[in-house]
Design a protein around this motif. Structure first.
Motif, PDB file in Angstrom:
ATOM      1  N   HIS A   1       8.396   4.203  -4.615  1.00 41.06           N
ATOM      2  CA  HIS A   1       9.512   3.793  -3.755  1.00 41.06           C
ATOM      3  C   HIS A   1      10.541   3.047  -4.603  1.00 41.06           C
ATOM      4  O   HIS A   1      10.179   2.276  -5.500  1.00 41.06           O
ATOM      5  CB  HIS A   1       8.973   2.885  -2.648  1.00 41.06           C
ATOM      6  CG  HIS A   1       9.943   2.643  -1.534  1.00 41.06           C
ATOM      7  ND1 HIS A   1      11.019   1.806  -1.648  1.00 41.06           N
ATOM      8  CD2 HIS A   1       9.983   3.129  -0.260  1.00 41.06           C
ATOM      9  CE1 HIS A   1      11.689   1.774  -0.505  1.00 41.06           C
ATOM     10  NE2 HIS A   1      11.079   2.577   0.364  1.00 41.06           N
ATOM     11  N   ALA A   2      11.805   3.295  -4.324  1.00 39.97           N
ATOM     12  CA  ALA A   2      12.868   2.654  -5.113  1.00 39.97           C
ATOM     13  C   ALA A   2      12.738   1.135  -5.107  1.00 39.97           C
ATOM     14  O   ALA A   2      13.139   0.464  -6.053  1.00 39.97           O
ATOM     15  CB  ALA A   2      14.235   3.048  -4.559  1.00 39.97           C
TER      16      ALA A   2
ATOM     17  N   LEU B   1      16.409   6.544  -3.806  1.00 37.65           N
ATOM     18  CA  LEU B   1      15.416   6.422  -2.738  1.00 37.65           C
ATOM     19  C   LEU B   1      14.004   6.285  -3.301  1.00 37.65           C
ATOM     20  O   LEU B   1      13.217   5.481  -2.838  1.00 37.65           O
ATOM     21  CB  LEU B   1      15.475   7.653  -1.824  1.00 37.65           C
ATOM     22  CG  LEU B   1      16.852   7.937  -1.195  1.00 37.65           C
ATOM     23  CD1 LEU B   1      16.812   9.241  -0.412  1.00 37.65           C
ATOM     24  CD2 LEU B   1      17.262   6.774  -0.294  1.00 37.65           C
ATOM     25  N   ASP B   2      13.698   7.098  -4.280  1.00 39.39           N
ATOM     26  CA  ASP B   2      12.397   6.959  -4.935  1.00 39.39           C
ATOM     27  C   ASP B   2      12.398   7.677  -6.278  1.00 39.39           C
ATOM     28  O   ASP B   2      13.385   8.323  -6.636  1.00 39.39           O
ATOM     29  CB  ASP B   2      11.232   7.424  -4.042  1.00 39.39           C
ATOM     30  CG  ASP B   2      11.385   8.872  -3.594  1.00 39.39           C
ATOM     31  OD1 ASP B   2      11.837   9.703  -4.416  1.00 39.39           O
ATOM     32  OD2 ASP B   2      11.042   9.169  -2.441  1.00 39.39           O
ATOM     33  N   VAL B   3      11.327   7.514  -7.005  1.00 42.34           N
ATOM     34  CA  VAL B   3      11.197   8.071  -8.350  1.00 42.34           C
ATOM     35  C   VAL B   3       9.832   8.744  -8.431  1.00 42.34           C
ATOM     36  O   VAL B   3       8.814   8.119  -8.110  1.00 42.34           O
ATOM     37  CB  VAL B   3      11.281   6.962  -9.419  1.00 42.34           C
ATOM     38  CG1 VAL B   3      11.148   7.549 -10.817  1.00 42.34           C
ATOM     39  CG2 VAL B   3      12.580   6.173  -9.287  1.00 42.34           C
ATOM     40  N   THR B   4       9.813  10.003  -8.850  1.00 44.50           N
ATOM     41  CA  THR B   4       8.541  10.713  -8.923  1.00 44.50           C
ATOM     42  C   THR B   4       8.141  10.974 -10.375  1.00 44.50           C
ATOM     43  O   THR B   4       8.949  11.471 -11.169  1.00 44.50           O
ATOM     44  CB  THR B   4       8.612  12.044  -8.151  1.00 44.50           C
ATOM     45  OG1 THR B   4       8.838  11.745  -6.777  1.00 44.50           O
ATOM     46  CG2 THR B   4       7.308  12.827  -8.293  1.00 44.50           C
TER      47      THR B   4
ATOM     48  N   ALA C   1       0.832  -1.213   0.000  1.00 47.40           N
ATOM     49  CA  ALA C   1       0.000   0.000   0.000  1.00 47.40           C
ATOM     50  C   ALA C   1       0.868   1.266   0.000  1.00 47.40           C
ATOM     51  O   ALA C   1       0.407   2.333  -0.405  1.00 47.40           O
ATOM     52  CB  ALA C   1      -0.924  -0.014   1.208  1.00 47.40           C
ATOM     53  N   ASP C   2       2.094   1.153   0.473  1.00 48.12           N
ATOM     54  CA  ASP C   2       2.958   2.334   0.545  1.00 48.12           C
ATOM     55  C   ASP C   2       3.952   2.424  -0.612  1.00 48.12           C
ATOM     56  O   ASP C   2       4.752   3.342  -0.660  1.00 48.12           O
ATOM     57  CB  ASP C   2       3.760   2.301   1.858  1.00 48.12           C
ATOM     58  CG  ASP C   2       2.842   2.346   3.065  1.00 48.12           C
ATOM     59  OD1 ASP C   2       1.789   3.003   2.962  1.00 48.12           O
ATOM     60  OD2 ASP C   2       3.164   1.717   4.083  1.00 48.12           O
ATOM     61  N   ALA C   3       3.920   1.470  -1.514  1.00 46.48           N
ATOM     62  CA  ALA C   3       4.927   1.426  -2.569  1.00 46.48           C
ATOM     63  C   ALA C   3       4.803   2.620  -3.505  1.00 46.48           C
ATOM     64  O   ALA C   3       5.792   3.111  -4.038  1.00 46.48           O
ATOM     65  CB  ALA C   3       4.805   0.118  -3.359  1.00 46.48           C
ATOM     66  N   ILE C   4       3.590   3.065  -3.713  1.00 44.26           N
ATOM     67  CA  ILE C   4       3.359   4.186  -4.626  1.00 44.26           C
ATOM     68  C   ILE C   4       2.416   5.162  -3.932  1.00 44.26           C
ATOM     69  O   ILE C   4       1.330   4.779  -3.495  1.00 44.26           O
ATOM     70  CB  ILE C   4       2.741   3.676  -5.950  1.00 44.26           C
ATOM     71  CG1 ILE C   4       3.743   2.739  -6.631  1.00 44.26           C
ATOM     72  CG2 ILE C   4       2.370   4.847  -6.851  1.00 44.26           C
ATOM     73  CD1 ILE C   4       3.147   1.880  -7.699  1.00 44.26           C
TER      74      ILE C   4
ATOM     75  N   ALA D   1       8.811   1.644   5.772  1.00 44.95           N
ATOM     76  CA  ALA D   1       9.527   0.387   5.565  1.00 44.95           C
ATOM     77  C   ALA D   1       8.990  -0.711   6.471  1.00 44.95           C
ATOM     78  O   ALA D   1       8.598  -0.465   7.602  1.00 44.95           O
ATOM     79  CB  ALA D   1      11.014   0.589   5.838  1.00 44.95           C
ATOM     80  N   ARG D   2       8.993  -1.910   5.925  1.00 45.44           N
ATOM     81  CA  ARG D   2       8.619  -3.073   6.739  1.00 45.44           C
ATOM     82  C   ARG D   2       9.694  -3.298   7.791  1.00 45.44           C
ATOM     83  O   ARG D   2      10.858  -2.986   7.559  1.00 45.44           O
ATOM     84  CB  ARG D   2       8.612  -4.325   5.871  1.00 45.44           C
ATOM     85  CG  ARG D   2       7.365  -4.519   5.082  1.00 45.44           C
ATOM     86  CD  ARG D   2       7.522  -5.801   4.307  1.00 45.44           C
ATOM     87  NE  ARG D   2       6.518  -5.838   3.258  1.00 45.44           N
ATOM     88  CZ  ARG D   2       6.624  -6.594   2.189  1.00 45.44           C
ATOM     89  NH1 ARG D   2       7.680  -7.353   2.024  1.00 45.44           N
ATOM     90  NH2 ARG D   2       5.671  -6.604   1.284  1.00 45.44           N
TER      91      ARG D   2
END
Lengths: 330, 888
Positions: free
Chosen positions: A74-75, A219-222, A61-64, B4-5
């Motif tokens: 998220h990376a 770290l991440d990609v926007t 649920a937090d990946a994007i 993070a998990r």
């Protein structure tokens, strides 16, 4: 494999700190591990330490996440999580396709976005321990006198690899911005970099084709809201329709008709942007004649090798297919 | 990263060793361990890190619902731990690089390649393997559907498919066929069972399956609905293959090989290799090696990690010589130009004369690639030499051969040696002996007095365990107005490794008139050829069927009309009619390339035949007092379903329920059966099984004093007999032997993308003479598998050699391309049974023969340009189109 220490990081900061305190080459960063384990098994990489950040994978649920700047991935989001995400499918169909087409379902369940962007080339000389090629510090690119059917037709220097990432062309076409971290001044510090500036053909073939310090990690990609819309597409041409690597691929974003973005994949050492074609079609209606002209312009500076002339034809064809798909819209 | 998990690793090596923490610590204690770890880590470098190894480290994980502990090397993959430590050998190591799905397991609910997952990454996770899907005897619906539809042959890939499909249905309970193909697109089945797998997946989901694959002659089958006897073992991962054998104190060995076409050892670090802990011996020979893959020594070690590390530490450096890799140049150097000049006498003289007078002269050159067997189970052997006696497990298609070879290699009397191969993960002609792998295992087991296991890695498997040779085939014929050839020249060049074996069956099956034929075998710097499913035939018929179409095109006649006039086989003449109707021959483009648009449809035809030799076989039957029967034959079941055939035939002959029969194969302890070669197994074993059944009936009648005519009287008689059990042995009996050949005709339909040259085979109608089909499902499966291998050969497969060094550039399952589920055409097998004799005819090899020719002809029909070289890649299609001046 040669024995190594396996070190799991519990935060990006911890990972970055270990990278910062290590010598280049001693530590190999591993996320999903698809590319890293492949290289370890072949013996191409023999690190002292595997720095494992796979445990930092976010909950699905937090990946994007959606925010003011756009959609932030998220990376360590997996390719499956990306291509199954509703917002990605709706607003960035090219990215959805670029993360759905490659590899196999079981690989996409594990492979992370950052890992896909930073995977080493698939050149069969590079991937074999038996060839000490330029990219491994040797004295020649074996593909020149060898079998180069899958090698570069654009932009190659001494080394004729092709960029393997299928996510990268789409992310470039969609104007993605990377957030990159490193450990400095006692904490994780960040910089941002448009992915369009991330890939460069290195002067020294032993270096990576991407701009990341050995102490840095993504770290991440926007994906910016400004690039969103249904008029982006990614098309891949493969010999085999079940798992195979692309012979040529193309990502197109026409959501801003005045400033289209077009990127070829699998034909050059880096994702191959086509600025002349972008200029040619900017603000224009895509007629058959214009597409034919675009195809000619796209391959005008192609430099095929002895066995890969067909890839020039394919580059034109895949450009046409992606242009038409983006024009029509998802 | 707040999102993070929590990290999975609940503990570290250092913690564990210092505190003995794991003793009695369950997964519930993970939190405590974590806290302790953080405090400790502060003093050892950056905080927030958990360190393991180098060296063994304990992990905990949940496998199939049970908490498990293992001590693992940080280099170990999850697959290593499952197979070597937890004895869960359902998941297989096939490509070892994430390309084939053979090792699929579910990790926290999603399917992953366990070969690419480090064991430490699975610490704390929930793993489910194929063994965990059935609840006791209750199969998962996916497993029972695969049994019902016969969605398997050798079964080596089956656990991977089961897991992939289960994972799909968990997410998508009502998938389409396209969803199933996509979900399985990372799985490879070398036997070619995809259509049945897809049907099974849909059935498991309760989706109505459009039945497109029912054979027209199903009604004549002896046993039309009974599934494959050993399918339940294969779908659950219980079937044990040679690679699955793990014995106490077992050590490992690996053959080293020269990676180039010609090379000598320049240097090697033997000391470093021998110093790796656990290494038993390192042997590296020094001489000039003359082909890519030639064995140059071996390493033996107590663990697979040590073996692998020693290989890397050995660091062999090579002086690379000039290999022989270009067949045209080699032919020129050794035999002169292609073609050779016709002789001035005999056939040569007649052909020269005919060519001079001909209405049409057609001259063409065809080329075929080197194909490797690529068995999913690599060549493998386990030897256990126990001093006075010995035992060997070998992945083989010739149990009868390996027993003697094993005894020789172990230097023991044959009567003191037992050999086994109950399950084999594909052979296709490459596994007729114990080979270098078995000899090494036997020798080292004797030397070190412990069991030794030798399993090829995928690379060696491609390099030096056989291949279908490549070929260059020159054809020049005189033809009349109607395209009928009257005389001509054929020159075949065999392209293979040292020792040759590269002849192609050209000309074949059609009447070509007077033929002046020559053949040259070239020895390239590549691994030796071995027989491969219909040796010499697919390459020969690709050229022959292509050439017949080119004759027809030149004369302006329909290729099917021409075939009917030059093919004297009566069965095939009828097959042409029925097949043409089923594929839609009448609507094919006329002339070739007459279609419009980007995608072009085309239809083509190819043919085959197979002689029916007889092989020796013995079949034993034990009859028990409770009426059950055990049927034993020392042959092997390479995926064709021999065990099923034995049970079906005995049940049919005795008129008893098949459920009473247990059939066993694959041991030197059973009556000897034939090697699986030349498509003789079924047709030799079936008559012997009938013979044994009749002997059992007679013996039972004698012992019971009753007449035994059916199932009921059988049981009554068994109860009445005085003995607890008795045994009989049957042998080949001509009364049950079928006459006649195994004709085949295949029609292929393709769709060619003229923009890209990408070809998709959309449909194949495969007519296959088979005598009396014993078991419809397994018989159809053979035909379908042959077609799929044929399409794969036509479009994808190629052993690619580096032109400079002679190295094989694609020794994997990633760039050695084998057709996958998304490339699989609709296949309509038509089992062609004639008469009512009980004879079983050959169907193992003939269905792979006509396909490449049919596909090549369909492509030419679609685009009006011909590719005369296999595989027909997009590059070659584009080149052919360009030569023709592009598409209309």
């Amino acid at each position: 494999m040669i024995p190594y220490e396996f070190v799991s990081a519990r935060s990006f900061e911890a990972a970055a700190q270990l990278l910062a305190e290590s010598r280049r080459g001693d530590v190999l960063l591993k996320a999903g591990g698809i590319d890293v384990v492949d290289r370890l098994k072949e013996g191409l990489d023999r690190p002292k330490v595997i720095l494992n950040i796979r445990g930092l994978r976010p909950a699905r649920a937090d990946a994007i996440r959606s925010g003011d700047a756009g959609l932030t991935i998220h990376a360590l989001a997996t390719l499956t999580e990306i291509n199954e995400n509703e917002a990605v499918r709706r607003d960035f169909p090219a990215v959805a396709a670029g993360t759905r087409k490659p590899a196999t379902p079981q690989v996409r369940n594990v492979a992370t976005l950052a890992g896909n962007l930073c995977q080493k080339p698939r050149c069969w000389y590079y991937r074999s321990l038996d060839f000490r090629c330029l990219k491994k510090g040797g004295d020649r690119c074996y593909s020149v006198a060898g079998d180069n059917r899958y090698h570069a037709v654009f932009g190659a220097g001494a080394c004729h690899i092709v960029a393997p990432s299928s996510a990268a062309p789409s992310l470039i076409a969609c104007g993605a911005v990377l957030r990159i971290g490193r450990f400095a001044d006692g904490k994780l510090t960040e910089r941002t970099l448009p992915i369009a500036d991330f890939y460069r053909v290195p002067t020294n073939p032993q270096d990576d084709e991407w701009q990341l310090g050995h102490d840095e990690l993504i770290l991440d990609v926007t994906l910016p809201t400004s690039a969103a819309g249904r008029h982006s597409a990614y098309v891949e041409l493969k010999e085999k329709q079940s798992f195979d690597w692309a012979m040529a691929s193309c990502a197109v974003n026409l959501n801003d008709r005045a400033a289209p973005r077009i990127v070829l994949g699998a034909v050059a050492p880096i994702p191959w942007r086509l600025p002349k074609v972008e200029q040619l079609i900017a603000g224009q209606k895509l007629t058959d004649a214009l597409i034919a002209e675009a195809r000619r312009a796209a391959v005008a500076d192609a430099r095929p090798m002895t066995h890969n002339g067909y890839k020039v034809t394919l580059a034109g064809a895949v450009l046409e297919h992606a242009l038409r798909a983006a024009d029509e819209g998802a | 990263m707040s999102s993070a998990r929590p990290p999975r690793d609940p503990h570290s090596t250092s913690d564990v060793s210092r505190r003995g923490f794991l003793k009695g610590a369950g997964i519930a204690a993970a939190g405590t361990v974590l806290a302790a770890r953080s405090a400790l880590a502060q003093s050892e470098g950056p905080p927030g890190l958990t360190r393991h190894g180098p060296g063994p480290t304990p992990i905990e994980l949940t496998v199939n619902g049970a908490a498990q502990r293992a001590t693992v090397d940080p280099r170990a993959t999850l697959l290593d731990v499952l197979r070597d430590q937890l004895n869960l050998t359902g998941p297989k190591e096939v490509c070892a690089r994430g390309s084939c799905g053979g090792c699929n397991v579910m990790l926290d609910g999603v399917v992953v390649n366990s070969c690419m997952t480090l064991a430490l990454d699975a610490a704390g996770a929930k793993v489910k393997t194929v063994e965990g899907l059935a609840a006791g005897d209750q199969l998962d619906p996916v497993q029972s559907a695969l049994c019902k539809h016969d969605g398997l042959q050798c079964g080596y890939c089956t656990p991977g498919f089961v897991v992939a499909i289960r994972s799909l249905l968990d997410r998508n309970p009502k998938p389409t066929a396209a969803d199933v193909r996509e979900a399985c697109s990372g799985n490879i089945c070398r036997c070619g069972t995809y259509p049945k797998v897809i049907e099974a997946a849909l059935t498991a989901a309760g989706v109505q399956v459009a039945v497109g694959n029912v054979a027209d002659n199903a009604s004549v089958c002896i046993e039309s609905e009974g599934g494959r006897l050993d399918a339940p073992q294969k779908v659950t991962g219980r079937a044990r293959y040679t690679t699955d054998v793990n014995l106490p104190r077992m050590a490992f060995a690996q053959i080293l090989y020269c990676p180039f076409g010609r090379a000598t050892v320049k240097s090697a670090d033997r000391d470093a290799a021998a110093a790796v802990p656990g290494v038993l011996e390192v042997v590296l020979n020094e001489k000039e090696f003359k082909y890519c893959g030639q064995p140059c020594g071996h390493i033996a070690a107590e663990t697979r990690h040590a073996l692998d590390e020693a290989r890397l530490r050995l660091n062999v450096q090579w002086e690379i010589g000039t290999p022989v890799v270009d067949p045209v140049a080699e032919h020129q150097a050794r035999h002169g130009p292609i073609p050779p000049e016709l002789k001035k006498s005999g056939a040569g003289e007649k052909v020269t004369a005919a060519l001079g007078d001909a209405r049409h002269v057609v001259e063409r050159v065809y080329q075929t690639q080197i194909q490797t067997h690529a068995c999913l189970e690599p060549h493998a052997a386990v030897a256990d030499h126990r001093g006075e006696e010995g035992e060997m497990w070998v992945s083989t298609q010739a149990n009868i051969v390996i027993h003697g070879e094993a005894a020789n290699a172990m230097k023991l009397d044959r009567s003191k040696v037992r050999t086994h191969c109950e399950f084999v993960g594909g052979g296709f002609g490459s596994k007729f002996g114990i080979d270098a792998e078995g000899r090494l295992a036997a020798e080292l087991s004797r030397k070190f007095s412990r069991p030794i296991k030798v399993v090829n890695n995928r690379k060696r498997e491609h390099l030096d365990t056989g291949c279908r040779p490549g070929s260059i085939q020159y054809m020049k014929f005189a033809a009349g107005e109607d395209g009928v050839p009257s005389a001509g020249q054929v020159h075949v060049v065999g392209v293979s490794g040292l020792g040759g074996g590269g002849d192609a069956s050209n000309p074949d099956h059609y009447e070509f008139g007077e033929v002046a034929r020559t053949f040259s075998d070239l020895d390239l710097s590549v691994g030796h050829s071995r027989p491969m499913r219909a040796p010499g035939k697919p390459q020969g018929m690709f050229a022959v069927d292509s050439f017949v179409d080119e004759l027809a095109e030149t004369a302006g006649v329909d290729p099917l009309v021409l075939r009917k006039s030059i093919d004297s086989n009566r069965t095939r003449k009828r097959m042409y009619e029925i097949g043409a109707e089923r594929i839609g021959w009448a609507s094919r483009p006329k002339p070739d390339g007459a279609g419009t648009g980007r995608f072009r449809r085309g239809v083509g035809v190819g043919v085959s035949n197979w002689g029916n030799g007889q092989g020796n076989a013995s079949v034993g039957i034990h009859v028990h007092r409770d009426g059950t029967v055990k049927v034993l034959c020392g042959t092997q079941d390479i995926g064709t379903g021999v065990k099923t055939l034995l049970a079906d035939v005995v049940a049919d002959q005795l008129k008893i329920d098949r459920a009473r029969i247990t059939a066993l194969t694959g041991s030197s302890e059973y009556p000897p059966g034939p090697p699986s070669g030349g498509s003789v197994t079924s047709r030799s074993v079936a008559p012997a099984a009938r013979d044994a059944a009749e002997k059992a009936r007679a013996k039972l009648a004698e012992l019971s004093g009753m007449e035994v005519t059916d199932g009921e009287s059988w049981i009554a008689a068994c109860r009445k007999m005085g003995e607890e059990s008795f045994s009989v042995v049957g042998s080949f009996n001509k009364a049950y032997w079928g006459k006649g050949g195994s004709e085949a005709v295949q029609f292929a339909e393709v769709e060619v993308d003229t923009h890209t040259g990408i070809v998709r085979v959309t449909k194949v109608v495969a007519l296959q003479a088979c005598g009396r089909p014993v078991n419809r499902l397994t018989a159809e499966n053979q035909v379908i598998g042959g077609v799929i291998q044929g399409v794969s050969y036509a479009l994808f497969e190629e052993k690619i050699l580096d032109p400079v060094t002679g190295a094989m550039l694609n020794p994997n399952l990633e760039q050695y391309k084998i057709l996958g589920p998304s490339d699989c055409p609709e296949i309509i097998p038509i089992l062609w049974a004639e008469g009512d004799d009980l004879g079983v005819r050959a169907i193992g090899e003939p269905p792979v023969v006509p396909t490449a020719g049919a596909v090549a002809n369909a492509i030419a029909n679609a685009i009006g340009a011909r590719v005369r070289s296999l595989p027909i890649s997009p590059a070659k299609v584009l080149a052919a189109l360009a030569e023709r001046g592009g598409v209309a």
